[in-house]
Design an enzyme around this catalytic site. Sequence first.
Site, mmCIF file in Angstrom:
data_model
loop_
_atom_site.group_PDB
_atom_site.id
_atom_site.type_symbol
_atom_site.label_atom_id
_atom_site.label_comp_id
_atom_site.label_asym_id
_atom_site.label_seq_id
_atom_site.Cartn_x
_atom_site.Cartn_y
_atom_site.Cartn_z
ATOM 1 N N CYS A 141 0.832 -1.218 0.000
ATOM 2 C CA CYS A 141 0.000 0.000 0.000
ATOM 3 C C CYS A 141 0.862 1.263 0.000
ATOM 4 O O CYS A 141 1.524 1.568 0.988
ATOM 5 C CB CYS A 141 -0.911 -0.054 1.234
ATOM 6 S SG CYS A 141 -1.776 1.471 1.605
ATOM 7 N N CYS A 184 -0.055 3.867 2.680
ATOM 8 C CA CYS A 184 0.384 3.388 3.999
ATOM 9 C C CYS A 184 1.845 3.772 4.234
ATOM 10 O O CYS A 184 2.213 4.231 5.315
ATOM 11 C CB CYS A 184 0.246 1.862 4.101
ATOM 12 S SG CYS A 184 -1.440 1.259 3.915
#
Length: 110
Positions: A30, A33
């Site tokens: 991600c 993230c």
Amino acid sequence: MTALVSDDTFDQEVLKSSEPVLVDFFAEWCGPCKAMAPALEQVASELKGKVKVVKIDVDQSPGITTKYGIRAMPTLIIFKNGEVAGQHVGALVQKRKLEEWLGQHVDNVA
């Protein structure tokens, strides 16, 4: 450094914690993230003793991920006394924005 929790350690580390816990549901793949990680680490360091900050890899801990209905990463959930006190979906990459959001749910933070 934020601690990594799993399906096996979640109850002990999060639900039974005496202090509020900010849980970052993330995935290694991600991008947002990864972009949020530096701000999260700074907040974890500065609020040590006031708020516990932990991370859960959604791919490694499907039980907790399913239990809390996590469908997008990153998702942040604040737990107080074993209960969900706040939730945010999406990256808060600016430390100030992360602190502001956290301050809405945890006393003595902002």
